[in-house]
Each structure stands twice: as C-alpha cells, then as structure tokens.
Design a protein around this motif. Structure first.
Motif, mmCIF file in Angstrom:
data_model
loop_
_atom_site.group_PDB
_atom_site.id
_atom_site.type_symbol
_atom_site.label_atom_id
_atom_site.label_comp_id
_atom_site.label_asym_id
_atom_site.label_seq_id
_atom_site.Cartn_x
_atom_site.Cartn_y
_atom_site.Cartn_z
ATOM 1 N N UNK A 92 -67.584 -77.718 -33.304
ATOM 2 C CA UNK A 92 -66.317 -77.613 -33.816
ATOM 3 C C UNK A 92 -65.731 -76.482 -34.754
ATOM 4 N N UNK A 93 -64.520 -75.890 -34.566
ATOM 5 C CA UNK A 93 -64.235 -74.940 -35.574
ATOM 6 C C UNK A 93 -64.198 -75.500 -37.008
ATOM 7 N N UNK A 95 -66.110 -77.846 -38.416
ATOM 8 C CA UNK A 95 -67.321 -77.842 -38.909
ATOM 9 C C UNK A 95 -67.886 -76.572 -39.309
ATOM 10 N N UNK A 96 -67.617 -75.564 -38.496
ATOM 11 C CA UNK A 96 -68.286 -74.281 -38.834
ATOM 12 C C UNK A 96 -67.630 -73.622 -39.982
ATOM 13 N N UNK A 97 -66.117 -73.782 -40.087
ATOM 14 C CA UNK A 97 -65.446 -73.347 -41.390
ATOM 15 C C UNK A 97 -65.764 -73.865 -42.463
ATOM 16 N N UNK A 98 -65.889 -75.349 -42.205
ATOM 17 C CA UNK A 98 -66.093 -76.151 -43.408
ATOM 18 C C UNK A 98 -67.485 -75.735 -44.086
ATOM 19 N N UNK A 378 -56.650 -73.155 -34.637
ATOM 20 C CA UNK A 378 -56.620 -72.187 -35.962
ATOM 21 C C UNK A 378 -56.745 -73.480 -37.047
ATOM 22 N N UNK A 379 -57.488 -73.055 -37.953
ATOM 23 C CA UNK A 379 -57.708 -74.144 -39.025
ATOM 24 C C UNK A 379 -57.244 -73.391 -40.290
ATOM 25 N N UNK A 380 -56.850 -74.295 -41.183
ATOM 26 C CA UNK A 380 -56.574 -73.759 -42.835
ATOM 27 C C UNK A 380 -56.626 -74.419 -43.578
ATOM 28 N N UNK A 381 -57.091 -74.132 -44.832
ATOM 29 C CA UNK A 381 -57.111 -74.902 -46.089
ATOM 30 C C UNK A 381 -55.991 -74.895 -46.687
ATOM 31 N N UNK A 402 -66.773 -74.768 -29.951
ATOM 32 C CA UNK A 402 -66.861 -73.156 -29.378
ATOM 33 C C UNK A 402 -67.993 -72.367 -30.167
ATOM 34 N N UNK A 403 -68.652 -71.422 -29.368
ATOM 35 C CA UNK A 403 -69.570 -70.882 -29.922
ATOM 36 C C UNK A 403 -69.551 -69.684 -31.344
ATOM 37 N N UNK A 404 -68.371 -69.094 -31.320
ATOM 38 C CA UNK A 404 -68.025 -68.271 -32.617
ATOM 39 C C UNK A 404 -66.604 -68.286 -32.915
ATOM 40 N N UNK A 405 -66.154 -67.727 -34.204
ATOM 41 C CA UNK A 405 -65.119 -67.830 -34.677
ATOM 42 C C UNK A 405 -64.933 -66.720 -35.580
ATOM 43 N N UNK A 406 -63.632 -66.370 -35.997
ATOM 44 C CA UNK A 406 -63.464 -65.287 -37.118
ATOM 45 C C UNK A 406 -62.756 -66.398 -38.187
ATOM 46 N N UNK A 407 -63.654 -66.051 -39.422
ATOM 47 C CA UNK A 407 -63.274 -66.791 -40.516
ATOM 48 C C UNK A 407 -62.725 -65.989 -41.575
#
Length: 411
Positions: A92-93, A95-98, A378-381, A402-407
């Motif tokens: 999950x996005x 999880x990766x971003x966190x 789209x996730x945001x803090x 998802x397999x990748x993302x732009x952070x």
C-alpha cells in the motif's frame, strides 16, 4: 486576493471566483466546463510543499482532484522513488510512504496485475517501465505489446520515464537497456533486466532486487500480444563469481542470493544458454542508457501528457477513469502530484485529454500520467498531526497495493 502559488498562476486569467460564506467557489457557468474551480489556497504540508483540492467541471460531471506541489529548490525538499524493496512486490502507498517518512506520495507505473490468460503462472506485480534507484539500474522496460494499462500516445513507449537527475532537477526522458552476456561460445545481447516479460528469443538477467516471485511469467506472451501462450523453450543459468553455478530447463523462484545473477533465455536465448555448463566462465554487463545528458538519481515509468504546454496528439478523450499524474514547472524545479476520485460517490474520473488540460491549467507545461483506476492514490501528511492519510476517494474504499510510487520529502 491572495497571491496564487507559481504552479497555479496560469489560472488567474482563466477564472473568476465567487466565494460564498463557506469559503467555496461558486459553480462556474457551462462555458467553463473543463476549467478548475479553486476551493482553497495551498495548505502547507512542510516548507516548500503545499496541498490543495480542486474541482474540475466536465460534460460528464464534476471531478475531484487532489494535488501536492513541491518546490525542489527549497531547503531539504526532494523527490525519490518508493518501492517495497523488490521489483516483483507490491505494498500500500501509505505503508511505503510511511516507512520512508515521506511528506506526500502518488502511485507510480502500470504493472503486471493479472495472468488469467496464463493458467498456473502467477502475476509478478512488477512494473512495465524502467526504474532507477539511487543512480542504479533497477529494471528495464517490457516489450511494448506486453505492457498493462492504456496504450500510450503515438511516440511514447514503455521506455519513457519521469525522474530527478543528480542535479536535483526533474525531467522526462527515455531509458534503453544495453547489455551483453559473454562466454566462450559467443556473446549475446540482453533483452531484459528484472522484467516480467522478455522479448521472443532473448536472454534476460535477474538480480537479487527482483525478489522471490517466480520468473516463469517472463517466458509468456510474445512481441505482438501479452495474451500469447508461454513458451516451453526455456533455460535458466545461475551465475556466481563469474562462473555458471547451476542450470535448469525451467524458470525458478525464490530469492536470488547476493552476489548471484540469474540468466533466463527463451527460444533462441534458451538454446544459447544451453551451451553453458556448470563451471563455465560467464560475464554479464548491463546499463540503462539515458536520453538525457544528466544521469538520473531515480526514475520510474511514466507516459507523456504534455510537452511545452501542448497536450500530446492521440490522447484518449473518451474513457473516464480515476487518474494520477505529475506536472513539471519552472524547468523541472517544481513538481505537482495529483490524483482524482472516481468510480465512487458523485465525483467522476477524467479522460486523458481532460487530465492533460487539468495539469496544464495548474501552470505545468510538461506532464505525465501514471497508473490509474483502482491504483490511483495520493497520500499527504497533515502538518499539525503528522498523520499520513489517503486524500482521494479510493475505488471500493480500499488501497490497492502498488509496486512503486513517487514520494516527496522535506526537512
């Protein structure tokens, strides 16, 4: 009236805002269909990073858009690739971003999500396009006919990427795999690097970054169709310390040990590898050759929407789906990440032509689209609470791994 941020200044001449008691802009007239209605200023997520929500009026209804703007010139502001630690893996996005303490992130490239046409072969979750991480080639692009998702506009390919160079500037480019396998019996060009699909007759290389998923999918489909049958003509060779350590007639699975690489050949590639016995010396070299003079620090697969303020010819104007995109402004020094609602509630998605117009009206002359549908996220803090949340309304209310993302990172 407050001064609008740089990436929104193009809207000043296009819009007349009527603000009501709730602070929301009044509905535009029918003549403004396809234009943005600003409902709030950019809220600070961190120094140099802002967030806002928008409404796009279209003939098929209102579409909600959620956007993050990052000025890469700001102290500590940067962008980077997010992925679960393996090419053939998804998460999950949030999880990766966190895990990386990102301020915001948007989902990335299209990926191998279903293998219903290949019984017994599991989907790998690997992306279609190339990827670079920390300046290192992570994977190359699958053959064009083997990609998932929408066909790109004419002129775009699965080798097209969005990334940031070692100079800290975002840019669009193309990454082409160059490499060879050399042995006593000859030399053969590489057709793949950590890919879920290989060109017919080729040899691909898999590194420990591939992960644990079976490599069998790489021998399925062909250069004309993703749905073509898998070939039984395969040969796998494990190389360790410059020599053949093991051979097999079937693609394997499980983790590849550090210091080892796996060569997988199909058809003519399999016949070439059949001549390499255990103990034979083998040399493998590869690189992703960039169309850009500045090396990429990171890159991920993405498809062009806009070039120099003009939407690309051939963009689909009919299919309405949840979408994700990234706009570039100020010569690649400002990035705008966005995603939409769609399939749920009253908000509709956007066609690709509407998406291109939206990115353009946010003042971004160049832009790309990413995976959409149920992947659009789209996730945001929240700056006050520090909580990282999904901002758009998800398909069926669930995050698709998802397999990748732009952070985006700050500080």
């Amino acid at each position: 009236m407050k001064t609008l941020p740089r990436c929104a200044t193009a809207l000043v001449l296009a819009l007349v805002l009527a603000v009501g008691p709730a602070g929301l802009a009044a509905s535009p007239a029918r003549a403004d269909q396809g234009r943005l209605r600003l409902e709030a200023g950019w809220a600070a997520l961190a120094p140099g990073v802002g967030y806002r929500e928008l409404t796009v009026r279209t003939p098929h209804g209102d579409a909600r858009v959620y956007a993050v703007r990052a000025d890469l010139r700001g102290p500590g502001v940067r962008a980077d690739l997010l992925f679960p630690g393996a090419v053939a893996a998804r998460a999950p996005l949030t999880a990766m971003a966190g895990a990386r303490s990102a301020v915001a992130a948007v989902n990335g490239d299209f990926f191998d999500i279903s293998e219903e046409q290949h019984p017994g072969v599991a989907a790998t979750g690997a992306t279609s396009g190339p990827a670079v991480y920390r300046g290192r080639a992570l994977k190359a692009a699958v053959p064009q006919a083997q990609r998932f998702g929408w066909w790109p506009p004419p002129g775009d390919t699965d080798q097209d990427v969005l990334g940031v160079g070692v100079d800290g500037v975002a840019r669009l480019g193309r990454l082409v795999l160059r490499g060879r396998v050399r042995a006593a019996g000859g030399a053969w060009p590489l057709g793949g690097l950590n890919q879920y699909a290989l060109p017919v007759g080729s040899i691909g290389v898999f590194t420990p970054e591939w992960g644990e998923v079976s490599r069998a999918r790489a021998a399925c489909g062909n250069d004309e169709s993703r749905k073509a049958p898998c070939t039984a003509q395969t040969r796998e060779v494990t190389v360790r310390q410059g020599r053949v350590a093991a051979v097999s007639d079937t693609p394997g699975s499980g983790p590849i040990p550090a210091g080892s690489t796996v060569l997988l050949g199909r058809e003519a590639g399999a016949r070439a590898l059949a001549g390499l016995p255990v103990g034979a010396p083998v040399a493998v070299d590869y690189r992703l050759e960039s169309s850009e003079p500045v090396p990429f620090r990171f890159a991920l697969g993405a498809y062009r929407l806009l070039r120099d303020g003009q939407a690309l010819a051939g963009l689909d104007a009919t299919a309405v789906e949840p979408r994700s995109a990234v706009g570039l402004a100020d010569g690649g020094r400002v990035l705008t990440l966005l995603s939409t609602d769609g399939r749920e509630g009253t908000s509709t998605g956007l066609s690709l032509t509407e998406l291109a117009r939206t990115v353009s009206e946010l003042g971004c002359p160049d832009g790309v689209y990413l995976d959409g549908g149920a992947s659009a996220t789209l996730v945001a803090r929240d700056r006050a609470t520090g909580e990282l949340t999904v901002r758009n309304q998800l398909d069926h209310g669930r995050e698709r791994p998802v397999p990748n993302a732009l952070g985006i990172f700050a500080g």
